[in-house]
Design a protein around this motif. Structure first.
Motif, PDB file in Angstrom:
ATOM      1  N   ASN A  78       0.853  -1.187   0.000  1.00  0.00           N
ATOM      2  CA  ASN A  78       0.000   0.000   0.000  1.00  0.00           C
ATOM      3  C   ASN A  78       0.889   1.238   0.000  1.00  0.00           C
ATOM      4  OD1 ASN A  78      -1.929   1.965   0.294  1.00  0.00           O
ATOM      5  ND2 ASN A  78      -2.668   1.265   2.294  1.00  0.00           N
ATOM      6  N   ASN A  79       1.049   1.848  -1.173  1.00  0.00           N
ATOM      7  CA  ASN A  79       1.914   3.020  -1.308  1.00  0.00           C
ATOM      8  C   ASN A  79       1.157   4.333  -1.169  1.00  0.00           C
ATOM      9  OD1 ASN A  79       4.334   1.582  -1.763  1.00  0.00           O
ATOM     10  ND2 ASN A  79       3.735   1.214  -3.890  1.00  0.00           N
ATOM     11  N   SER A  80      -0.136   4.241  -0.854  1.00  0.00           N
ATOM     12  CA  SER A  80      -0.904   5.473  -0.687  1.00  0.00           C
ATOM     13  C   SER A  80      -0.552   6.138   0.652  1.00  0.00           C
ATOM     14  CB  SER A  80      -2.398   5.172  -0.760  1.00  0.00           C
ATOM     15  OG  SER A  80      -2.777   4.262   0.262  1.00  0.00           O
ATOM     16  N   LYS A  81      -1.087   7.323   0.859  1.00  0.00           N
ATOM     17  CA  LYS A  81      -0.760   8.092   2.061  1.00  0.00           C
ATOM     18  C   LYS A  81      -1.614   7.705   3.256  1.00  0.00           C
ATOM     19  CE  LYS A  81       0.867  12.091  -0.577  1.00  0.00           C
ATOM     20  NZ  LYS A  81       0.694  13.542  -0.849  1.00  0.00           N
ATOM     21  N   SER A  82      -2.614   6.881   3.047  1.00  0.00           N
ATOM     22  CA  SER A  82      -3.483   6.474   4.150  1.00  0.00           C
ATOM     23  C   SER A  82      -3.882   5.013   3.965  1.00  0.00           C
ATOM     24  CB  SER A  82      -4.738   7.355   4.212  1.00  0.00           C
ATOM     25  OG  SER A  82      -5.486   7.231   3.000  1.00  0.00           O
ATOM     26  N   SER A  83      -4.403   4.417   5.020  1.00  0.00           N
ATOM     27  CA  SER A  83      -4.844   3.026   4.944  1.00  0.00           C
ATOM     28  C   SER A  83      -6.070   2.915   4.043  1.00  0.00           C
ATOM     29  CB  SER A  83      -5.167   2.500   6.344  1.00  0.00           C
ATOM     30  OG  SER A  83      -6.189   3.271   6.930  1.00  0.00           O
ATOM     31  N   ARG A  84      -6.235   1.711   3.471  1.00  0.00           N
ATOM     32  CA  ARG A  84      -7.355   1.470   2.562  1.00  0.00           C
ATOM     33  C   ARG A  84      -8.267   0.399   3.154  1.00  0.00           C
ATOM     34  NH1 ARG A  84      -4.850   0.458  -3.326  1.00  0.00           N
ATOM     35  NH2 ARG A  84      -7.097   0.160  -3.744  1.00  0.00           N
ATOM     36  N   ILE A  85      -9.564   0.575   2.964  1.00  0.00           N
ATOM     37  CA  ILE A  85     -10.551  -0.388   3.432  1.00  0.00           C
ATOM     38  C   ILE A  85     -10.922  -1.313   2.279  1.00  0.00           C
ATOM     39  CG2 ILE A  85     -12.836  -0.726   4.422  1.00  0.00           C
ATOM     40  CD1 ILE A  85     -10.848   0.516   6.324  1.00  0.00           C
ATOM     41  N   LEU A  86     -10.704  -2.603   2.469  1.00  0.00           N
ATOM     42  CA  LEU A  86     -11.073  -3.613   1.475  1.00  0.00           C
ATOM     43  C   LEU A  86     -12.257  -4.411   2.006  1.00  0.00           C
ATOM     44  CD1 LEU A  86      -7.516  -4.958   0.580  1.00  0.00           C
ATOM     45  CD2 LEU A  86      -8.715  -3.004  -0.399  1.00  0.00           C
ATOM     46  N   LYS A  87     -13.096  -4.877   1.105  1.00  0.00           N
ATOM     47  CA  LYS A  87     -14.295  -5.609   1.494  1.00  0.00           C
ATOM     48  C   LYS A  87     -14.309  -6.997   0.866  1.00  0.00           C
ATOM     49  CE  LYS A  87     -17.126  -1.496   2.207  1.00  0.00           C
ATOM     50  NZ  LYS A  87     -18.399  -0.802   1.902  1.00  0.00           N
ATOM     51  N   PHE A  88     -14.803  -7.939   1.679  1.00  0.00           N
ATOM     52  CA  PHE A  88     -14.903  -9.312   1.181  1.00  0.00           C
ATOM     53  C   PHE A  88     -16.055  -9.997   1.909  1.00  0.00           C
ATOM     54  CE2 PHE A  88     -13.953 -13.822   1.040  1.00  0.00           C
ATOM     55  CZ  PHE A  88     -13.605 -13.991  -0.292  1.00  0.00           C
ATOM     56  N   ASN A  89     -17.118 -10.327   1.153  1.00  0.00           N
ATOM     57  CA  ASN A  89     -18.292 -10.985   1.739  1.00  0.00           C
ATOM     58  C   ASN A  89     -18.760 -10.287   3.020  1.00  0.00           C
ATOM     59  OD1 ASN A  89     -18.296 -12.817  -0.336  1.00  0.00           O
ATOM     60  ND2 ASN A  89     -17.452 -14.518   0.861  1.00  0.00           N
ATOM     61  N   ARG A  90     -18.996  -8.983   2.897  1.00  0.00           N
ATOM     62  CA  ARG A  90     -19.516  -8.143   3.987  1.00  0.00           C
ATOM     63  C   ARG A  90     -18.520  -7.950   5.124  1.00  0.00           C
ATOM     64  NH1 ARG A  90     -25.698 -10.618   4.385  1.00  0.00           N
ATOM     65  NH2 ARG A  90     -26.238 -10.266   2.184  1.00  0.00           N
ATOM     66  N   ARG A  91     -17.292  -8.402   4.931  1.00  0.00           N
ATOM     67  CA  ARG A  91     -16.233  -8.136   5.904  1.00  0.00           C
ATOM     68  C   ARG A  91     -15.412  -6.951   5.434  1.00  0.00           C
ATOM     69  NH1 ARG A  91     -12.805 -13.316   5.865  1.00  0.00           N
ATOM     70  NH2 ARG A  91     -11.415 -11.951   7.040  1.00  0.00           N
ATOM     71  N   GLU A  92     -14.860  -6.212   6.392  1.00  0.00           N
ATOM     72  CA  GLU A  92     -13.990  -5.094   6.076  1.00  0.00           C
ATOM     73  C   GLU A  92     -12.581  -5.389   6.583  1.00  0.00           C
ATOM     74  OE1 GLU A  92     -15.463  -1.379   7.454  1.00  0.00           O
ATOM     75  OE2 GLU A  92     -17.084  -1.290   5.966  1.00  0.00           O
ATOM     76  N   ILE A  93     -11.616  -5.214   5.703  1.00  0.00           N
ATOM     77  CA  ILE A  93     -10.204  -5.456   6.035  1.00  0.00           C
ATOM     78  C   ILE A  93      -9.452  -4.159   5.833  1.00  0.00           C
ATOM     79  CG2 ILE A  93      -8.123  -6.736   5.431  1.00  0.00           C
ATOM     80  CD1 ILE A  93     -11.345  -8.254   4.401  1.00  0.00           C
ATOM     81  N   ARG A  94      -8.671  -3.769   6.836  1.00  0.00           N
ATOM     82  CA  ARG A  94      -7.892  -2.535   6.745  1.00  0.00           C
ATOM     83  C   ARG A  94      -6.493  -2.853   6.217  1.00  0.00           C
ATOM     84  NH1 ARG A  94      -8.350   2.539   8.739  1.00  0.00           N
ATOM     85  NH2 ARG A  94     -10.232   1.924   9.875  1.00  0.00           N
ATOM     86  N   TRP A  95      -6.186  -2.272   5.070  1.00  0.00           N
ATOM     87  CA  TRP A  95      -4.861  -2.433   4.448  1.00  0.00           C
ATOM     88  C   TRP A  95      -4.037  -1.211   4.794  1.00  0.00           C
ATOM     89  CZ3 TRP A  95      -3.754  -2.250  -1.523  1.00  0.00           C
ATOM     90  CH2 TRP A  95      -2.435  -2.671  -1.762  1.00  0.00           C
ATOM     91  N   GLU A  96      -3.098  -1.410   5.732  1.00  0.00           N
ATOM     92  CA  GLU A  96      -2.338  -0.282   6.260  1.00  0.00           C
ATOM     93  C   GLU A  96      -1.282   0.202   5.273  1.00  0.00           C
ATOM     94  OE1 GLU A  96      -3.191   1.179   8.878  1.00  0.00           O
ATOM     95  OE2 GLU A  96      -4.470  -0.292   9.886  1.00  0.00           O
ATOM     96  N   VAL A  97      -0.810   1.417   5.499  1.00  0.00           N
ATOM     97  CA  VAL A  97       0.225   2.016   4.653  1.00  0.00           C
ATOM     98  C   VAL A  97       1.515   1.198   4.785  1.00  0.00           C
ATOM     99  CG1 VAL A  97       1.608   4.082   4.233  1.00  0.00           C
ATOM    100  CG2 VAL A  97      -0.789   4.305   4.903  1.00  0.00           C
ATOM    101  N   GLY A  98       2.121   0.853   3.652  1.00  0.00           N
ATOM    102  CA  GLY A  98       3.366   0.090   3.643  1.00  0.00           C
ATOM    103  C   GLY A  98       3.197  -1.392   3.900  1.00  0.00           C
ATOM    104  N   GLU A  99       1.981  -1.864   4.070  1.00  0.00           N
ATOM    105  CA  GLU A  99       1.724  -3.277   4.351  1.00  0.00           C
ATOM    106  C   GLU A  99       1.628  -4.066   3.048  1.00  0.00           C
ATOM    107  OE1 GLU A  99      -1.234  -5.951   7.200  1.00  0.00           O
ATOM    108  OE2 GLU A  99      -1.888  -3.999   6.452  1.00  0.00           O
TER     109      GLU A  99
END
Length: 659
Positions: free
Chosen positions: A121-142
């Motif tokens: 994740n090269n963006s400046k903030s964490s990204r929220i990903l969704k999978f079957n109504r679940r939310e996963i936080r993709w942190e910066v640099g992860e």
């Protein structure tokens, strides 16, 4: 960097089949994000919807592989024989593979691992990903791939078969019966990598060489020489020992020739950092050698002390682990094996012997599996250099368990009771029944497992679609491939793949026919027939019944050659003991001329065993000449470049003085 190569999907990523994606969530869906990031990395993605899972087939254009190889600093063979870091600009300087491709399967696999694990994740903030109504936080640099694996979104990643090449190998290798031992080793290397190709080259050569003692053994056994039998058996024993010594040395020559023919660079055999498929990279509590080198450069005295401590700690750790395994074998397994052998000898009823053997086989399977797991745990704390050295350490430890299991009962019948009738029955049972059963299990279990998984998918699908008409069928080849078994070792997938069990089977067979050659000469013929079948069944297993294995860096048989050498030494001792009892029927151990000859023969064969390596070089002359030529070219090139640098530097200094 253009090459007319058809793009082939070589890696598959499996995720569970998702529910319907809500409107507006397409850009946040894990599957869509993952596919987009793979494409951004330069990979080609083909998404296939299966019955219960979704499959991402991944391919890489040559330019993408070249960029990854340069980033990984992969060492490749050049036309002058030197191994240099790959550079896309100077691509014509590097030697191509026997099949014409630029990168080997192992190198391509490394590049796929690097590209997929390099997604962050090269963006400046964490990204929220969704999978079957679940939310996963993709942190910066992860890193994305480990994140999805930890969330159990990615179920599995495995290499895909190339159907075109697979069908060709089925025709020219697995189903080719005209020439019993000839195999397309170069094609096997290109498709499976060096480790599997070396195994089949070894199996083919071993089977070819078995034909000589097989014929001689049948002649010795079925022709009655009368009183000359006391001379014929020692002659046969000497012949097979010399055969085994020559085989091991000439295999070294063939291995060296194969390595010279294939552009294999040992600089690539580094410790893999990726846990992608099958062979899992295992984090070990070990110190990075680069840190020690930096310390040595900073403080030479302190660095030497730390290096010495690190070296001896590693050795003592291995010695401790080996000692634990040896003590366990002696204290736990040896009494159990001797008790079984004694009961088998004293019991009279065959049905009781059969029941005892069934209990023994069930128990010993548990003991060896437990011993393998303990060995793996011990090795995790050893400071080995790379996965292959860890695998070799496992081979030595687990082979000790199997050596005791396989041979102690035979030694009991041969050495203590001197019951040659029972000894021959045990050998026939092990060679015929055990090997036939082993081949049936090897081929049938993957097939049964595959059909069971297909049945389970079919049942789940029918439950989901109650009332739907039409017959169920698998429409995608990739889903069928996903359901096939992986090529893993019986000890687990942490350190070894299925080659462990294949080499183990050969080593145990080699020891059995050689250590008791005088007791049952036809054993060589049985083994030759079995190995002819083994070549085809192993090939069929890899091509049709299992997933494509993960390639491994090593290009030798590794620890197994040392085990074969050990078995040759053991066979000299055991066969001399068998011959001694033929000359000493009363068991009084009198030093008579026959026994003296046997003792002299034993010492002579041991000397020949250790001296033969001096007579037959381990490398062919043309391999040494080619390496010397390459070294000379490389030295000349570096010398000229260094002289130009020095000369240019002196001229520059003179110009500065004039100014």
């Amino acid at each position: 960097m253009k090459e007319n190569v058809e793009l082939v999907f070589e890696i598959c990523v499996v995720i569970p089949k998702r529910e319907a994606i809500l409107k507006g969530d397409e850009d946040f869906d894990c599957g869509n994000v993952f596919a987009k990031e793979l494409k951004n990395a330069g990979l080609v993605v083909d998404r296939v919807i299966g019955n219960s899972d979704e499959f991402f087939k991944v391919a890489a254009p040559l330019e993408t592989l070249g960029r990854a190889a340069a980033e990984l600093r992969i060492m490749k063979r050049t036309h002058i024989g030197m191994d240099l870091q790959f550079d896309m600009v100077e691509v014509d300087a590097f030697v191509k593979q026997p099949d014409g491709s630029l990168f080997s399967w192992y190198e391509r696999f490394q590049c796929y691992c690097h590209l997929m694990h390099g997604i962050v994740n090269n963006s400046k903030s964490s990204r929220i990903l969704k999978f079957n109504r679940r939310e996963i936080r993709w942190e910066v640099g992860e890193h994305l791939l480990p994140k999805l694996e930890s969330e159990i979104i990615i179920k599995q990643i495995f290499p895909l078969h190339d159907d075109k090449i697979r069908k060709k190998l089925l025709k020219t290798w697995a189903l080719q019966w005209w020439d019993f031992t000839t195999q397309p080793v170069d094609e096997i290397y290109a498709y499976y990598g060096s480790k599997i190709a070396i195994y089949f080259a070894f199996l083919g050569m071993y089977t070819q060489w078995l034909l000589f003692p097989a014929v001689v053994g049948l002649i010795v056994y079925f022709i009655d020489y009368g009183s000359a039998n006391l001379v014929v058996l020692p002659a046969f024993f000497i012949a097979v020992i010399l055969w085994a010594i020559m085989f091991s040395q000439f295999w070294k020559r063939k291995n060296a020739a194969l390595l010279a023919r294939w552009p294999i660079t040992y600089g690539n055999a580094v410790d893999e950092e990726y846990k992608v498929v099958g062979m899992k990279g295992n984090a070990q509590p070990r110190q990075n050698p680069m840190d020690l080198i930096k310390l040595l450069e900073a403080d030479r005295v302190k660095g030497k002390k730390v290096f010495t401590k690190y070296e001896w700690f590693n050795h003592l750790l291995r010695i401790r682990n080996d000692a634990l395994i040896i003590i366990s074998i002696i204290c736990l397994q040896l009494p159990f094996e001797l008790a079984y052998a004694h009961l088998y000898e004293v019991l009279n009823k065959d049905i009781i012997k059969f029941g005892l053997t069934a209990i023994y086989l069930a128990t010993i399977q548990y003991i060896t599996k437990l011993g393998g797991k303990v060995s793996v745990k011990l090795i995790m704390f050893e400071h080995n250099e790379n996965p292959e050295t860890r695998a070799d350490s496992l081979v030595y430890k687990v082979f000790g368990l199997y050596f005791m299991q396989t041979y102690i009962g035979i030694f009991y019948h041969a050495l203590l009771h001197r019951n040659f009738g029972t000894l021959r029955k045990v050998l026939i049972q092990r060679l015929l029944i055990s090997e036939v059963v082993q081949n049936l299990i090897e081929t049938s279990l993957p097939y049964i497992n595959y059909n069971y998984k297909k049945y389970a998918v079919r049942q789940n699908k029918e439950k989901e679609e109650k009332g739907s008409s039409g017959t169920f069928q698998f429409t995608s080849r990739v889903e069928k491939e996903f359901l096939k078994a992986s090529y893993t070792a019986s000890t687990g997938e942490e350190l070894e793949d299925g080659l462990f069990d294949d080499f183990l089977e050969l080593a145990l067979q080699f020891g059995m026919i050689l250590m008791f050659a005088c007791a049952f000469p036809p054993a060589f013929a049985m083994s030759a027939l079995n190995n002819i079948m083994e070549i085809r069944t192993d090939a069929l297993k890899l091509l049709a019944m299992m997933k494509r294995p993960v390639p491994r860096a090593s290009a030798t048989v590794g620890a197994w050659l040392n085990i074969f050498q050990f078995l040759i030494l053991m066979s000299i001792c055991t066969n001399c003991a068998l011959l001694a009892w033929l000359f000493d029927e009363e068991g009084k151990w009198k030093i008579e001329p026959g026994l003296v000859v046997i003792l002299i023969m034993e010492h002579a064969l041991l000397l020949i065993k250790f001296g033969f390596s001096r007579l037959v070089p381990a490398e062919p002359a043309w391999v040494r000449a080619a390496r010397a030529k390459n070294s000379s070219q490389a030295r000349d090139m570096y010398t000229k470049r260094l002289l130009r640098t020095i000369s240019g530097g002196e001229k520059t200094r003179e110009l500065k003085k004039i100014e």
